[in-house]
Design a protein around this motif. Structure first.
Motif, PDB file in Angstrom:
ATOM      1  N   MET A   1      -2.710   8.749 -21.304  1.00 25.38           N
ATOM      2  CA  MET A   1      -2.878   9.739 -20.264  1.00 25.38           C
ATOM      3  C   MET A   1      -3.175   9.097 -18.912  1.00 25.38           C
ATOM      4  O   MET A   1      -2.720   9.563 -17.890  1.00 25.38           O
ATOM      5  N   ALA A   2      -3.930   8.008 -18.897  1.00 29.20           N
ATOM      6  CA  ALA A   2      -4.274   7.353 -17.635  1.00 29.20           C
ATOM      7  C   ALA A   2      -3.067   6.657 -17.018  1.00 29.20           C
ATOM      8  O   ALA A   2      -3.081   6.328 -15.842  1.00 29.20           O
ATOM      9  N   GLY A   3      -2.028   6.439 -17.804  1.00 31.42           N
ATOM     10  CA  GLY A   3      -0.833   5.785 -17.292  1.00 31.42           C
ATOM     11  C   GLY A   3      -0.148   6.571 -16.188  1.00 31.42           C
ATOM     12  O   GLY A   3       0.569   5.994 -15.367  1.00 31.42           O
ATOM     13  N   ILE A   4      -0.363   7.863 -16.135  1.00 24.13           N
ATOM     14  CA  ILE A   4       0.260   8.683 -15.090  1.00 24.13           C
ATOM     15  C   ILE A   4      -0.234   8.288 -13.702  1.00 24.13           C
ATOM     16  O   ILE A   4       0.467   8.445 -12.707  1.00 24.13           O
ATOM     17  N   PHE A   5      -1.460   7.737 -13.635  1.00 25.30           N
ATOM     18  CA  PHE A   5      -2.009   7.357 -12.342  1.00 25.30           C
ATOM     19  C   PHE A   5      -1.465   6.020 -11.843  1.00 25.30           C
ATOM     20  O   PHE A   5      -1.659   5.672 -10.682  1.00 25.30           O
ATOM     21  N   LEU A   6      -0.785   5.278 -12.685  1.00 23.89           N
ATOM     22  CA  LEU A   6      -0.240   3.992 -12.277  1.00 23.89           C
ATOM     23  C   LEU A   6       0.922   4.128 -11.307  1.00 23.89           C
ATOM     24  O   LEU A   6       1.265   3.168 -10.618  1.00 23.89           O
ATOM     25  N   ILE A   7       1.524   5.287 -11.218  1.00 27.13           N
ATOM     26  CA  ILE A   7       2.636   5.493 -10.291  1.00 27.13           C
ATOM     27  C   ILE A   7       2.156   5.470  -8.839  1.00 27.13           C
ATOM     28  O   ILE A   7       2.931   5.173  -7.927  1.00 27.13           O
ATOM     29  N   ASN A   8       0.869   5.737  -8.618  1.00 24.09           N
ATOM     30  CA  ASN A   8       0.350   5.764  -7.247  1.00 24.09           C
ATOM     31  C   ASN A   8       0.379   4.390  -6.591  1.00 24.09           C
ATOM     32  O   ASN A   8       0.551   4.287  -5.369  1.00 24.09           O
ATOM     33  N   GLY A   9       0.195   3.334  -7.350  1.00 26.53           N
ATOM     34  CA  GLY A   9       0.202   1.981  -6.790  1.00 26.53           C
ATOM     35  C   GLY A   9       1.520   1.617  -6.133  1.00 26.53           C
ATOM     36  O   GLY A   9       1.547   1.283  -4.941  1.00 26.53           O
ATOM     37  N   PRO A  10       2.637   1.659  -6.868  1.00 28.19           N
ATOM     38  CA  PRO A  10       3.919   1.307  -6.240  1.00 28.19           C
ATOM     39  C   PRO A  10       4.303   2.243  -5.087  1.00 28.19           C
ATOM     40  O   PRO A  10       4.865   1.797  -4.083  1.00 28.19           O
ATOM     41  N   ILE A  11       3.997   3.516  -5.217  1.00 32.28           N
ATOM     42  CA  ILE A  11       4.317   4.445  -4.126  1.00 32.28           C
ATOM     43  C   ILE A  11       3.481   4.126  -2.892  1.00 32.28           C
ATOM     44  O   ILE A  11       3.980   4.144  -1.764  1.00 32.28           O
ATOM     45  N   GLY A  12       2.204   3.814  -3.088  1.00 36.90           N
ATOM     46  CA  GLY A  12       1.341   3.452  -1.958  1.00 36.90           C
ATOM     47  C   GLY A  12       1.790   2.175  -1.278  1.00 36.90           C
ATOM     48  O   GLY A  12       1.807   2.076  -0.047  1.00 36.90           O
ATOM     49  N   ILE A  13       2.162   1.176  -2.063  1.00 40.07           N
ATOM     50  CA  ILE A  13       2.631  -0.089  -1.494  1.00 40.07           C
ATOM     51  C   ILE A  13       3.940   0.117  -0.743  1.00 40.07           C
ATOM     52  O   ILE A  13       4.122  -0.395   0.366  1.00 40.07           O
ATOM     53  N   ALA A  14       4.850   0.894  -1.315  1.00 38.47           N
ATOM     54  CA  ALA A  14       6.124   1.173  -0.629  1.00 38.47           C
ATOM     55  C   ALA A  14       5.887   1.933   0.673  1.00 38.47           C
ATOM     56  O   ALA A  14       6.517   1.642   1.695  1.00 38.47           O
ATOM     57  N   GLY A  15       4.987   2.884   0.652  1.00 42.20           N
ATOM     58  CA  GLY A  15       4.672   3.629   1.869  1.00 42.20           C
ATOM     59  C   GLY A  15       4.048   2.751   2.932  1.00 42.20           C
ATOM     60  O   GLY A  15       4.363   2.864   4.126  1.00 42.20           O
ATOM     61  N   PHE A  16       3.154   1.857   2.519  1.00 43.70           N
ATOM     62  CA  PHE A  16       2.526   0.941   3.470  1.00 43.70           C
ATOM     63  C   PHE A  16       3.562   0.012   4.093  1.00 43.70           C
ATOM     64  O   PHE A  16       3.571  -0.202   5.311  1.00 43.70           O
ATOM     65  N   LEU A  17       4.452  -0.533   3.280  1.00 42.78           N
ATOM     66  CA  LEU A  17       5.484  -1.434   3.804  1.00 42.78           C
ATOM     67  C   LEU A  17       6.456  -0.706   4.723  1.00 42.78           C
ATOM     68  O   LEU A  17       6.863  -1.234   5.760  1.00 42.78           O
ATOM     69  N   ALA A  18       6.823   0.520   4.357  1.00 47.11           N
ATOM     70  CA  ALA A  18       7.732   1.294   5.211  1.00 47.11           C
ATOM     71  C   ALA A  18       7.070   1.619   6.550  1.00 47.11           C
ATOM     72  O   ALA A  18       7.715   1.543   7.603  1.00 47.11           O
ATOM     73  N   ALA A  19       5.791   1.947   6.520  1.00 48.68           N
ATOM     74  CA  ALA A  19       5.086   2.243   7.774  1.00 48.68           C
ATOM     75  C   ALA A  19       4.943   0.988   8.619  1.00 48.68           C
ATOM     76  O   ALA A  19       5.088   1.036   9.846  1.00 48.68           O
ATOM     77  N   ALA A  20       4.666  -0.143   8.004  1.00 46.07           N
ATOM     78  CA  ALA A  20       4.522  -1.397   8.749  1.00 46.07           C
ATOM     79  C   ALA A  20       5.832  -1.797   9.429  1.00 46.07           C
ATOM     80  O   ALA A  20       5.820  -2.366  10.525  1.00 46.07           O
ATOM     81  N   ARG A  21       6.950  -1.457   8.804  1.00 47.40           N
ATOM     82  CA  ARG A  21       8.243  -1.806   9.392  1.00 47.40           C
ATOM     83  C   ARG A  21       8.697  -0.809  10.444  1.00 47.40           C
ATOM     84  O   ARG A  21       9.354  -1.173  11.413  1.00 47.40           O
ATOM     85  N   SER A  22       8.400   0.469  10.258  1.00 45.16           N
ATOM     86  CA  SER A  22       9.006   1.484  11.121  1.00 45.16           C
ATOM     87  C   SER A  22       8.097   2.009  12.228  1.00 45.16           C
ATOM     88  O   SER A  22       8.599   2.547  13.208  1.00 45.16           O
ATOM     89  N   VAL A  23       6.797   1.867  12.111  1.00 45.08           N
ATOM     90  CA  VAL A  23       5.892   2.368  13.159  1.00 45.08           C
ATOM     91  C   VAL A  23       5.764   1.294  14.232  1.00 45.08           C
ATOM     92  O   VAL A  23       5.374   0.160  13.938  1.00 45.08           O
ATOM     93  N   PRO A  24       6.081   1.631  15.480  1.00 46.21           N
ATOM     94  CA  PRO A  24       6.025   0.616  16.531  1.00 46.21           C
ATOM     95  C   PRO A  24       4.575   0.248  16.876  1.00 46.21           C
ATOM     96  O   PRO A  24       3.658   1.038  16.704  1.00 46.21           O
ATOM     97  N   GLU A  25       4.425  -0.977  17.367  1.00 44.58           N
ATOM     98  CA  GLU A  25       3.104  -1.425  17.788  1.00 44.58           C
ATOM     99  C   GLU A  25       2.735  -0.729  19.096  1.00 44.58           C
ATOM    100  O   GLU A  25       3.576  -0.567  19.983  1.00 44.58           O
ATOM    101  N   ARG A  26       1.500  -0.341  19.208  1.00 46.32           N
ATOM    102  CA  ARG A  26       1.068   0.414  20.381  1.00 46.32           C
ATOM    103  C   ARG A  26       0.013  -0.373  21.139  1.00 46.32           C
ATOM    104  O   ARG A  26      -0.954  -0.852  20.563  1.00 46.32           O
ATOM    105  N   ARG A  27       0.219  -0.487  22.427  1.00 48.96           N
ATOM    106  CA  ARG A  27      -0.752  -1.174  23.281  1.00 48.96           C
ATOM    107  C   ARG A  27      -1.700  -0.131  23.872  1.00 48.96           C
ATOM    108  O   ARG A  27      -1.275   0.920  24.328  1.00 48.96           O
TER     109      ARG A  27
END
Length: 78
Positions: A1-27
């Protein structure tokens, strides 16, 4: 049953990487300041809201709650 929560890790990492690539740096154009009054005000408002909902439900919104629950609701709105 706890295995269902393991999907959050890859989704979180993918979201973080996508945001790091697509969000422009702000001064920053100006210095930001810490607002202690705003933090206290929002903390009091959130406390009043949670206290109102929790206590009102606990006392079934009846006369046991007395004037405290409506007073905290007014504090929440203010």
């Amino acid at each position: 049953m706890a295995g269902i929560f393991l999907i959050n890790g890859p989704i979180g990492i993918a979201g973080f990487l996508a945001a790091a690539r697509s969000v422009p740096e702000r001064r920053l154009t100006h210095q930001h300041r810490f607002d202690p009054f705003g933090i206290v005000l929002s903390s009091v408002g959130l406390f009043a809201l949670v206290f109102t909902v929790r206590s009102g439900e606990h006392y079934h919104w009846g006369p046991v709650a007395g004037p405290v629950i409506p007073a905290f609701f007014v504090l929440t709105v203010v």
